[in-house]
Design an enzyme around this catalytic site. Structure first.
Site, PDB file in Angstrom:
ATOM      1  N   ASN A 298       0.798  -1.223   0.000  1.00  0.00           N
ATOM      2  CA  ASN A 298       0.000   0.000   0.000  1.00  0.00           C
ATOM      3  C   ASN A 298       0.830   1.273   0.000  1.00  0.00           C
ATOM      4  O   ASN A 298       0.372   2.314  -0.458  1.00  0.00           O
ATOM      5  CB  ASN A 298      -0.952   0.013   1.209  1.00  0.00           C
ATOM      6  CG  ASN A 298      -0.315  -0.461   2.491  1.00  0.00           C
ATOM      7  OD1 ASN A 298       0.359  -1.488   2.520  1.00  0.00           O
ATOM      8  ND2 ASN A 298      -0.495   0.284   3.554  1.00  0.00           N
TER       9      ASN A 298
ATOM     10  N   GLN B 240      -4.812  -3.763  -2.173  1.00  0.00           N
ATOM     11  CA  GLN B 240      -4.309  -2.664  -3.010  1.00  0.00           C
ATOM     12  C   GLN B 240      -4.139  -3.055  -4.467  1.00  0.00           C
ATOM     13  O   GLN B 240      -4.113  -2.197  -5.343  1.00  0.00           O
ATOM     14  CB  GLN B 240      -2.964  -2.160  -2.471  1.00  0.00           C
ATOM     15  CG  GLN B 240      -3.074  -1.434  -1.148  1.00  0.00           C
ATOM     16  CD  GLN B 240      -3.829  -0.114  -1.238  1.00  0.00           C
ATOM     17  OE1 GLN B 240      -4.048   0.441  -2.325  1.00  0.00           O
ATOM     18  NE2 GLN B 240      -4.242   0.403  -0.098  1.00  0.00           N
TER      19      GLN B 240
ATOM     20  N   THR C 136     -27.203  -9.671   9.731  1.00  0.00           N
ATOM     21  CA  THR C 136     -27.893  -9.362   8.474  1.00  0.00           C
ATOM     22  C   THR C 136     -26.925  -8.666   7.523  1.00  0.00           C
ATOM     23  O   THR C 136     -26.192  -7.751   7.922  1.00  0.00           O
ATOM     24  CB  THR C 136     -29.119  -8.465   8.760  1.00  0.00           C
ATOM     25  OG1 THR C 136     -29.962  -9.186   9.656  1.00  0.00           O
ATOM     26  CG2 THR C 136     -29.878  -8.126   7.485  1.00  0.00           C
TER      27      THR C 136
ATOM     28  N   CYS D  22      -3.514   4.830   6.804  1.00  0.00           N
ATOM     29  CA  CYS D  22      -4.071   4.264   8.032  1.00  0.00           C
ATOM     30  C   CYS D  22      -3.269   4.728   9.241  1.00  0.00           C
ATOM     31  O   CYS D  22      -3.753   4.727  10.345  1.00  0.00           O
ATOM     32  CB  CYS D  22      -4.072   2.744   7.982  1.00  0.00           C
ATOM     33  SG  CYS D  22      -4.923   2.105   6.559  1.00  0.00           S
TER      34      CYS D  22
END
Ligand code: PLP
Length: 392
Positions: free
Chosen positions: A155, A183, A243, A331
């Site tokens: 990345n 990536q 769900t 990040c």
């Protein structure tokens, strides 16, 4: 006001129009995919159609796709001692991860910290396959049962890893291979069988889907996942309770289909823009280093550092000039520690501290690159004057 230039596609990609349209349409489908009535069946159909498109992006069978909340969760789901193949029942006892993995791999999933080892990379940014082979031979001699995790493309540097060669080494030693393709997907071909991965991770928002959806994909039925991380329902064939995020999954599928369709032209186009960018950088800052430049990289990623420049300062100055780029991995933006990727490549700390990542995407234009370059020239002149004590 001039328009902003977004060059941080590896952090997240803008929503593709196809993903937006599919997502918005899915918001009006009210059924729960687990319900048996017509509304539920309509929602189930959307999820199962989506599974086909996501599977097609990596050449997998749709039934082997497990939808998750993103790449981080898919990595956590993959990395467990309880992952098995074929008829084996004994757990994996060791996790080997390359030193340049995303933090969601480096943390080691559900392995005890003492069972997690890092594999070295060479200074060009590629995994050291000799070291991998040696470590696996030593583990095989002890009867070890390793799981290995190597990303397809990094990345930060964009360096493409020799994953299919790693897979041959891993399988010859009785190991299993997980590949984080977050990536690489949509930027280079990404066929799970051709690369020899047993498990593969994808993240929607890196390919133009909404944030908060991803997938863990098995190469074949013979790979058995560990128990779910999220328990309490039988969704995703028991691999993930709860769900389903139907609009997110549908948006992910539309982005995957669009990414697959545009891959060959998109790849060549991005590489040409990246070359224009790097030629401009070299002309403006002849002493700059472009990391991983000697080996094959993603067509959209440039990680550059010029002596005397601090990445945080450059990124802030570029931002003020209307250009979004990032310092190392997005990040970890906000923390000043130098990148673990560059440390693993033995890049001196001073140079690593200057590393700015510029990542392009489907809508990047030549004029975006030129805007970046003029902002870079401005900021580098100012910073170098400041460094040399000359009033700017
Ligand atoms: N793996 C890699 C290589 C990444 O770059 C990222 C995000 O930056 C992730 C995993 C995590 O994906 P997500 O943001 O979907 O949790």
């Amino acid at each position: 006001m001039t328009e902003r230039v977004y060059l941080d596609w590896n952090a997240t990609a803008p929503l593709r129009p196809q993903a937006r349209a599919a997502l918005v349409a899915a918001l009006d489908v009210c059924g729960n995919p687990s319900s048996v009535h017509a509304e539920g069946r309509a929602a189930r159909r959307l999820v199962e159609d989506a599974r086909e498109h996501v599977a097609a992006l990596v050449g997998a069978a749709p039934k082997n796709v497990v939808f998750t909340s993103g790449g981080t969760e898919a990595n956590m789901l993959a990395l467990s001692p309880a992952i098995t193949a074929g008829t084996e029942t004994a757990p994996r006892d060791r996790l080997l991860v390359s030193a340049i993995e995303h933090p969601s791999v480096l943390v080691g999933g559900r392995f005890p910290p003492s069972a997690v080892e890092r594999l070295p990379v060479a200074s060009d940014g590629r995994n050291d396959l000799g070291a991998l082979q040696e470590r696996l031979a030593a583990l095989a001699a002890e009867g070890g049962r390793p799981l290995i995790s190597i990303m397809l493309a990094n990345n930060e540097t964009g360096v493409i890893q020799p994953v299919s060669r790693a897979a041959a080494i891993v399988h010859a030693a009785g190991g299993l291979l997980h590949v984080d393709a977050v990536q690489a997907a949509g930027k280079i071909p990404c066929d799970i069988k051709l690369m020899g991965a047993d498990l593969l991770t994808l993240s929607g928002h890196k390919i133009g889907a909404p944030k908060g959806v991803g997938a863990l994909i098995k190469a074949t039925d013979a790979v058995h996942l560990a128990g779910p991380l999220i328990k309490g329902g039988g969704q995703e064939r028991g691999a993930r309770a709860g769900t389903e995020n139907v609009p997110g999954i549908v948006g992910f599928a539309a982005a995957a289909a669009a990414a697959l369709e545009s891959l060959p032209q998109g790849r060549a186009r991005m590489a040409a823009l990246r070359d224009r960018l790097e030629a401009g950088l070299k002309a403006a800052s002849p002493s700059a280093t472009i990391f991983g430049a000697t080996v094959e990289r993603l067509p959209n990623t440039t990680l550059v550092s010029a002596p005397g420049m601090k990445a945080e300062t450059v990124v802030i100055a570029l931002d003020l000039d209307g250009v979004a780029a990032s310092s190392g991995a997005a990040c970890s933006s906000g923390k000043v520690a130098p990148s673990h990727v560059l440390a693993a490549m033995s890049v001196p700390t001073d140079l690593a501290r200057g590393a700015v990542r510029v990542s392009l995407g489907a809508t990047t234009s030549e004029s975006d690159i030129d805007r970046f370059l003029s902002a870079w020239i401005k900021v580098s002149r100012t910073l170098l004057k400041e460094r040399d004590g000359i009033a700017a």
